[in-house]
Design a protein around this motif. Structure first.
Motif, mmCIF file in Angstrom:
data_model
loop_
_atom_site.group_PDB
_atom_site.id
_atom_site.type_symbol
_atom_site.label_atom_id
_atom_site.label_comp_id
_atom_site.label_asym_id
_atom_site.label_seq_id
_atom_site.Cartn_x
_atom_site.Cartn_y
_atom_site.Cartn_z
ATOM 1 N N ASN A 99 -7.114 69.397 13.549
ATOM 2 C CA ASN A 99 -7.288 70.134 14.808
ATOM 3 C C ASN A 99 -8.306 71.264 14.655
ATOM 4 O OD1 ASN A 99 -5.255 68.476 15.927
ATOM 5 N ND2 ASN A 99 -3.674 69.867 15.186
ATOM 6 N N GLY A 100 -9.361 70.972 13.905
ATOM 7 C CA GLY A 100 -10.448 71.921 13.716
ATOM 8 C C GLY A 100 -10.260 72.918 12.601
ATOM 9 N N GLU A 101 -9.084 72.962 11.976
ATOM 10 C CA GLU A 101 -8.807 73.929 10.903
ATOM 11 C C GLU A 101 -9.054 73.266 9.545
ATOM 12 O OE1 GLU A 101 -5.055 76.448 8.986
ATOM 13 O OE2 GLU A 101 -4.842 75.407 10.912
ATOM 14 N N LEU A 102 -9.801 73.939 8.684
ATOM 15 C CA LEU A 102 -10.084 73.430 7.347
ATOM 16 C C LEU A 102 -8.804 73.416 6.519
ATOM 17 C CD1 LEU A 102 -12.236 72.560 5.217
ATOM 18 C CD2 LEU A 102 -12.446 74.992 4.648
ATOM 19 N N VAL A 103 -8.442 72.230 5.985
ATOM 20 C CA VAL A 103 -7.200 72.114 5.210
ATOM 21 C C VAL A 103 -7.441 71.593 3.792
ATOM 22 C CG1 VAL A 103 -5.689 71.862 7.216
ATOM 23 C CG2 VAL A 103 -6.775 69.827 6.238
ATOM 24 N N GLN A 104 -8.550 70.917 3.550
ATOM 25 C CA GLN A 104 -8.938 70.508 2.198
ATOM 26 C C GLN A 104 -10.399 70.888 1.996
ATOM 27 O OE1 GLN A 104 -7.758 66.178 2.295
ATOM 28 N NE2 GLN A 104 -6.812 66.691 0.317
ATOM 29 N N ASP A 105 -10.704 71.466 0.857
ATOM 30 C CA ASP A 105 -12.071 71.888 0.568
ATOM 31 C C ASP A 105 -12.340 71.592 -0.903
ATOM 32 O OD1 ASP A 105 -14.583 72.938 0.609
ATOM 33 O OD2 ASP A 105 -13.982 74.999 1.052
ATOM 34 N N GLY A 106 -12.900 70.429 -1.164
ATOM 35 C CA GLY A 106 -13.136 69.989 -2.529
ATOM 36 C C GLY A 106 -14.576 69.605 -2.753
ATOM 37 N N SER A 107 -14.827 69.021 -3.914
ATOM 38 C CA SER A 107 -16.181 68.651 -4.299
ATOM 39 C C SER A 107 -16.122 67.482 -5.264
ATOM 40 C CB SER A 107 -16.892 69.834 -4.957
ATOM 41 O OG SER A 107 -18.058 69.414 -5.636
ATOM 42 N N THR A 108 -17.158 66.667 -5.247
ATOM 43 C CA THR A 108 -17.249 65.595 -6.239
ATOM 44 C C THR A 108 -17.398 66.168 -7.645
ATOM 45 O OG1 THR A 108 -19.653 65.462 -5.904
ATOM 46 C CG2 THR A 108 -18.273 63.969 -4.607
ATOM 47 N N GLY A 109 -17.782 67.439 -7.736
ATOM 48 C CA GLY A 109 -17.921 68.068 -9.032
ATOM 49 C C GLY A 109 -16.604 68.261 -9.757
ATOM 50 N N GLU A 110 -15.468 68.191 -9.042
ATOM 51 C CA GLU A 110 -14.168 68.371 -9.689
ATOM 52 C C GLU A 110 -13.510 67.039 -10.029
ATOM 53 O OE1 GLU A 110 -10.633 69.338 -7.352
ATOM 54 O OE2 GLU A 110 -11.933 69.723 -5.647
ATOM 55 N N MET A 111 -14.235 65.937 -9.850
ATOM 56 C CA MET A 111 -13.695 64.629 -10.202
ATOM 57 C C MET A 111 -13.795 64.411 -11.710
ATOM 58 S SD MET A 111 -15.360 62.440 -7.062
ATOM 59 C CE MET A 111 -14.878 60.863 -7.760
ATOM 60 N N GLU A 112 -12.702 63.974 -12.311
ATOM 61 C CA GLU A 112 -12.712 63.684 -13.745
ATOM 62 C C GLU A 112 -13.531 62.441 -14.050
ATOM 63 O OE1 GLU A 112 -11.755 64.183 -17.803
ATOM 64 O OE2 GLU A 112 -11.529 65.528 -16.072
ATOM 65 N N TRP A 113 -13.406 61.412 -13.202
ATOM 66 C CA TRP A 113 -14.114 60.146 -13.391
ATOM 67 C C TRP A 113 -15.008 59.897 -12.192
ATOM 68 C CZ3 TRP A 113 -8.582 60.045 -14.006
ATOM 69 C CH2 TRP A 113 -8.170 60.145 -15.341
ATOM 70 N N ASP A 114 -16.300 59.718 -12.425
ATOM 71 C CA ASP A 114 -17.234 59.583 -11.310
ATOM 72 C C ASP A 114 -17.253 58.159 -10.769
ATOM 73 O OD1 ASP A 114 -19.007 58.001 -12.847
ATOM 74 O OD2 ASP A 114 -20.325 59.688 -13.312
ATOM 75 N N MET A 115 -18.084 57.955 -9.738
ATOM 76 C CA MET A 115 -18.090 56.689 -9.009
ATOM 77 C C MET A 115 -18.452 55.512 -9.911
ATOM 78 S SD MET A 115 -17.373 58.258 -6.244
ATOM 79 C CE MET A 115 -17.684 59.706 -5.242
ATOM 80 N N HIS A 116 -19.435 55.697 -10.760
ATOM 81 C CA HIS A 116 -19.877 54.610 -11.635
ATOM 82 C C HIS A 116 -18.792 54.235 -12.644
ATOM 83 C CE1 HIS A 116 -24.379 55.719 -10.829
ATOM 84 N NE2 HIS A 116 -23.748 55.246 -9.765
ATOM 85 N N TYR A 117 -18.105 55.235 -13.163
ATOM 86 C CA TYR A 117 -17.019 54.978 -14.111
ATOM 87 C C TYR A 117 -15.913 54.150 -13.445
ATOM 88 C CZ TYR A 117 -13.418 55.816 -17.642
ATOM 89 O OH TYR A 117 -12.437 55.643 -18.597
ATOM 90 N N LEU A 118 -15.530 54.526 -12.227
ATOM 91 C CA LEU A 118 -14.451 53.825 -11.539
ATOM 92 C C LEU A 118 -14.801 52.357 -11.308
ATOM 93 C CD1 LEU A 118 -13.453 56.536 -8.903
ATOM 94 C CD2 LEU A 118 -12.304 56.021 -11.063
ATOM 95 N N VAL A 119 -16.027 52.098 -10.890
ATOM 96 C CA VAL A 119 -16.446 50.712 -10.659
ATOM 97 C C VAL A 119 -16.391 49.920 -11.957
ATOM 98 C CG1 VAL A 119 -18.396 49.232 -10.017
ATOM 99 C CG2 VAL A 119 -17.854 51.254 -8.641
ATOM 100 N N ALA A 120 -16.934 50.479 -13.029
ATOM 101 C CA ALA A 120 -16.951 49.772 -14.312
ATOM 102 C C ALA A 120 -15.538 49.531 -14.824
ATOM 103 C CB ALA A 120 -17.762 50.569 -15.326
ATOM 104 N N ASP A 121 -14.651 50.510 -14.643
ATOM 105 C CA ASP A 121 -13.279 50.383 -15.122
ATOM 106 C C ASP A 121 -12.564 49.229 -14.431
ATOM 107 O OD1 ASP A 121 -10.852 50.862 -16.334
ATOM 108 O OD2 ASP A 121 -10.368 52.627 -15.132
ATOM 109 N N ILE A 122 -12.607 49.204 -13.104
ATOM 110 C CA ILE A 122 -11.933 48.131 -12.363
ATOM 111 C C ILE A 122 -12.544 46.771 -12.689
ATOM 112 C CG2 ILE A 122 -11.596 47.164 -10.042
ATOM 113 C CD1 ILE A 122 -9.617 49.330 -10.722
#
Length: 281
Positions: free
Chosen positions: A175-198
């Motif tokens: 409803n217009g109020e910010l409730v989550q504020d994150g970043s890809t910088g706080e991900m332990e495993w990045d996008m490429h790692y996840l694809v390779a793992d699966i």
């Protein structure tokens, strides 16, 4: 970068390209993006999601990451789109948003390295990995009903190619109020790692989706709420919550519960330790 969308255009599912405020089909037809009826931007054979990946989420639950990612599966019948209604079934109370970034596969991938994975990704889109935690006591392992119930996997609004996932913000609004504020910088495993793992043991086909995890502060939403997830460079996915008109049947199967596990997960781990229950809404 190019943004592709799938919409209903004159009654037919059509891939279009975003051109400013318009969406343009290959045959030249145009429609305003704000007026279009959106479909999920890809047609996956499977949707795979990582349990924990963002450090803020791990800290919120006062836990620690496993040595390697763990995953669950959302059936494709859970797919939803930008502008679609997310249904909270009758007799359920703990429907949580989880703003995420979705990886969309572009080429068949099997037994590839993380360094090779980028060449197998078609692009990225915004996701909201809703969870129906009323069923967490019985589906904690598979997460089937918790994460796989109908309408609980909105994707969109479009598929963006050549997007650099490093250091991008990820935000959720209710409803217009910010409730989550994150970043890809706080991900332990990045996008490429996840694809390779699966892809080590599961073949990924064009259109398949991997959900990459949510930051802290996933909380329940109510019928009437408008939930938006915005990822830097990918746009804003908007959905609204509606009440299911038909109760979950009580003549078969496990029933919705309000155990300490349900409450704790729905409210970020705090309620379990404080020994109190959240207010009813």
């Amino acid at each position: 970068m190019t943004e592709y969308r799938r919409i209903l255009l004159d009654g037919a599912a059509t891939q279009v390209v975003r051109d400013g405020d318009d969406l343009r089909a290959a045959d030249g037809r145009r429609v305003r993006a704000a007026d279009a009826v959106h479909l999920p931007p890809c047609e996956p054979s499977k949707v795979v999601a990582v349990h924990l990946n963002h450090r803020s989420r791990v800290e919120e639950f006062q836990t620690r990451l496993p040595p390697a990612p763990t995953y669950f599966h959302k059936p494709v019948s859970a797919l939803n789109a930008h502008g679609g209604a997310v249904v909270r079934p009758e007799r359920c109370r703990y429907l949580n948003y989880e703003g995420e970034i979705a990886i969309v596969i572009g080429r068949t991938a099997r037994n590839i390295s993380a360094k090779e994975a980028g060449g197998y990704i078609a692009g990225y889109t915004v996701a909201n990995d809703y969870g129906l935690h009323d069923f967490r006591d019985t589906d904690a392992g598979s997460m089937l009903r918790v994460k796989g119930s109908d309408t609980l996997c909105p994707l969109g609004p479009g598929l963006v190619t050549d997007w650099d996932f490093h250091g991008k913000y990820l935000r959720t609004y209710v409803n217009g109020e910010l409730v989550q504020d994150g970043s890809t910088g706080e991900m332990e495993w990045d996008m490429h790692y996840l694809v390779a793992d699966i892809a080590r043991t599961i073949t990924l086909f064009p259109g398949d989706v991997l959900l990459s995890g949510t930051p802290a502060n996933s909380r329940p939403v109510q019928p009437g709420d408008v939930v938006e997830v915005e990822a830097e460079g990918l746009g804003r996915l908007r959905n609204h919550i509606v009440a299911g008109p038909v109760p979950v049947r009580d003549d078969c199967g496990a029933q919705p519960t309000e155990s300490e596990e349900v409450i704790s997960t729905a409210f970020g781990g705090d309620w379990q330790f404080r020994g109190i229950r959240p207010p009813r809404r």
